[in-house]
Design a protein around this motif. Structure first.
Motif, mmCIF file in Angstrom:
data_model
loop_
_atom_site.group_PDB
_atom_site.id
_atom_site.type_symbol
_atom_site.label_atom_id
_atom_site.label_comp_id
_atom_site.label_asym_id
_atom_site.label_seq_id
_atom_site.Cartn_x
_atom_site.Cartn_y
_atom_site.Cartn_z
ATOM 1 N N GLU A 299 0.808 -1.224 0.000
ATOM 2 C CA GLU A 299 0.000 0.000 0.000
ATOM 3 C C GLU A 299 0.841 1.275 0.000
ATOM 4 O O GLU A 299 0.541 2.212 0.745
ATOM 5 C CB GLU A 299 -0.925 -0.028 1.218
ATOM 6 N N HIS A 322 -8.431 -3.319 -1.112
ATOM 7 C CA HIS A 322 -7.551 -3.586 0.029
ATOM 8 C C HIS A 322 -6.454 -2.516 0.135
ATOM 9 O O HIS A 322 -6.281 -1.904 1.183
ATOM 10 C CB HIS A 322 -6.936 -4.987 -0.116
ATOM 11 N N HIS A 326 -6.010 0.698 2.848
ATOM 12 C CA HIS A 326 -4.776 0.963 3.611
ATOM 13 C C HIS A 326 -4.390 2.441 3.588
ATOM 14 O O HIS A 326 -3.645 2.894 4.469
ATOM 15 C CB HIS A 326 -3.606 0.189 3.004
ATOM 16 N N GLU A 345 -4.003 -4.505 8.631
ATOM 17 C CA GLU A 345 -4.526 -5.567 7.763
ATOM 18 C C GLU A 345 -5.982 -5.946 8.054
ATOM 19 O O GLU A 345 -6.720 -6.311 7.138
ATOM 20 C CB GLU A 345 -3.620 -6.805 7.825
ATOM 21 N N ALA A 348 -7.916 -3.159 6.259
ATOM 22 C CA ALA A 348 -7.768 -3.212 4.796
ATOM 23 C C ALA A 348 -8.558 -4.395 4.250
ATOM 24 O O ALA A 348 -9.231 -4.294 3.215
ATOM 25 C CB ALA A 348 -6.297 -3.328 4.420
ATOM 26 N N TYR A 400 -5.158 -11.203 8.422
ATOM 27 C CA TYR A 400 -6.079 -10.616 7.440
ATOM 28 C C TYR A 400 -7.518 -11.082 7.702
ATOM 29 O O TYR A 400 -8.429 -10.258 7.832
ATOM 30 C CB TYR A 400 -5.669 -11.038 6.024
HETATM 31 ZN ZN ZN Z 1 -2.763 -5.293 3.495
#
Ligand code: ZN
Ligand code: ARG
Length: 476
Positions: A299, A322, A326, A345, A348, A400
């Motif tokens: 990102e 995603h 970020h 994470e 995102a 994630y």
């Molecule tokens: Zn990420």
């Protein structure tokens, strides 16, 4: 002349003062620490100063991997400093502090620490201008046994997390010290040099070479400052709201080029959608760089980089959602410590849920339930704590996916209105600052008026698959 006199005088008094003050409360200037105190990376960042601005002025020759030039750093001492460290692994030819030559030494234990001893100590609260001149072949430089500089057939990529800066510019390499940047890189005419922010202009000083001058006007973390050199198709456009939108596609994308463009070109649309959920987009430009040189995505502020494999089987706007999410979670609000990677994470990944909902490809409820149901309780997945996964598991799937489930559990517990108010308030109060998880939990409790300690304890800090549903302790 005057400078010289003052340096001599300061050197003299330092000795006298330390004798006179022995045993008194006044501390003599001390060296800054070699790390900023990160629990996962003891050498990351440095103590004793804060950087306001980096100016990189470099030349890169892909055929030899020679990177040369100088970085000028504007910093403020946060303690009296007899010496200070920069995180840097390349071979240095000179260092000046406030125009005077300084002593310098690169660590010999492979930890990438450059120690600078100015001619006279830096006083707490004073600004200083530090110029580091260097030349080296970064792909051959190892720090902690590894190189983050990726040589490609036609160029190189300085792209990695948690660290990439030490292979191309000296810095205080930790996301708690944000700074603005000018990144100017001269490369042969047949390649491009891409970085963050706005392309101020391209300049030519000598035949065969072009200098690409990039500027980031909003505070930016070191690891989100990137360089991509190579043969790229570069497109300069503007977003509907008038910001530069610069995209670059590797010349070797082949059959994936269409799918990559069908994804990245929608960045402004996706960003506008995310802004309707998170609050105003925090930066002055947008973009994306697609390359076959890496297999992940990162990102990078204003201009994420995407490994081309993300577009192997067709368009992939999920990855764009995603990386753009970020820009708020990770880039504008940065990590106070690397162990709390969930703040990046988890949110995102939740940006992907929101975009999926918007695109009619599955609601956040459906996506959360699918992840929850498809990983059995005995799977090691449930043993990784999203909010403290360990340095080796920083990018584990649990960070994630379980991280996104934690965000969804919050949404279910407080309801949509309150949930988005929490996210937007967080963005407002923490904009361009680093943050820690207890601050987020406190804000969520304050705005919702609900005790949320147990919810976060369960989803972020307790091993094992949380029980959910009517009989479970936690919402999902
Ligand atoms: Zn990420
Ligand atoms: N923050 C990146 C992302 O989630 C992950 C980077 C992983 N780093 C790596 N070197 N593989 O998009």
């Amino acid at each position: 002349m005057r400078l010289k006199t003052r340096a001599g005088f300061a050197g003299l008094t330092a000795g006298v003062v330390s004798v006179l003050l022995a045993g008194s409360a006044a501390a003599a200037p001390a060296p800054g620490s070699i790390g900023i105190g990160d629990p996962y990376y003891p050498h990351a960042g440095n103590g004793g100063y804060d950087v306001a601005h980096y100016d990189l002025r470099l030349t890169y020759q892909p055929s030899t991997d020679l990177l040369s030039g100088a970085t000028t750093i504007l910093l403020t001492a946060t303690q009296d400093l007899s010496a200070f460290n920069l995180d840097f692994g390349l071979k240095v030819s000179s260092v000046r502090v406030d125009n005077r030559p300084a002593k310098f030494a690169t660590s010999t234990d492979g930890t990438g620490e450059l120690t600078v001893t100015p001619a006279s100590p830096l006083k707490k609260g004073r600004t200083a201008t530090v110029v580091v001149a260097y030349a080296d072949t970064p792909s051959k430089v190892k720090i902690d046994g590894f190189t983050a500089w990726k040589k490609t057939p036609d160029g190189a990529l300085a792209v990695d997390e948690p660290q990439s800066a030490a292979w191309w510019f000296p810095s205080n390499d930790h996301p708690t010290d944000l700074a603005t940047y000018d990144v100017s890189v001269e490369v042969p005419n047949d390649v491009a040099a891409l970085s963050n922010g706005t392309l101020v202009r391209k300049t030519v000083q000598r035949p065969g070479w072009t200098r690409w001058n990039w500027r980031s006007t909003k505070p930016q973390a070191t690891y989100l400052t990137s360089l991509e050199v190579g043969k790229f198709e570069v497109n300069e456009q503007t977003t509907p709201d008038g910001k530069p939108f610069i995209t670059a596609y590797g010349a070797d994308l082949g059959e994936s080029l269409g799918a990559a463009k069908a994804s990245i070109e929608r960045t402004p649309e996706i960003t506008e959608f995310l802004a309707s959920k998170f609050g105003p987009y925090p930066f002055e430009a947008q973009g994306g760089v697609v390359t076959t040189g890496i297999t992940f995505a990162l990102e990078n502020q204003t201009r994420p980089v995407y490994g081309a494999r993300a577009f192997r089987s067709g368009s992939n706007t999920s990855i764009v959602a995603h990386e753009q999410a970020h820009q708020w979670f990770g880039d504008s609000v940065t990590l106070g410590k690397w162990s709390e990677i969930w703040l990046n994470e988890g949110f995102a990944s939740y940006g992907e849920f929101l975009w999926s909902e918007e695109s009619g490809e599955g609601t956040a409820d459906e996506l959360a339930q699918y992840i929850y149901d498809s990983v059995p309780a005995e799977d090691p997945f449930w043993q990784v704590l999203p909010a403290d996964p360990g340095a080796d598991n920083q990018f584990d799937a649990a960070v994630y996916d379980r991280g996104a489930l934690a965000v969804h559990a919050l949404r279910k517990a407080v309801g949509d209105d309150t949930f988005f108010r929490i996210l937007q308030t967080w963005q407002q109060v923490k904009k361009a600052k680093s943050a820690v998880i207890p601050e987020f939990i406190a804000l969520a409790e304050k705005i919702s008026g609900k005790p949320l300690y147990d919810l976060f304890q369960t989803w972020l800090y307790t091993k094992g698959k949380p029980a959910v549903g009517p009989n479970g302790a936690q919402a999902l």
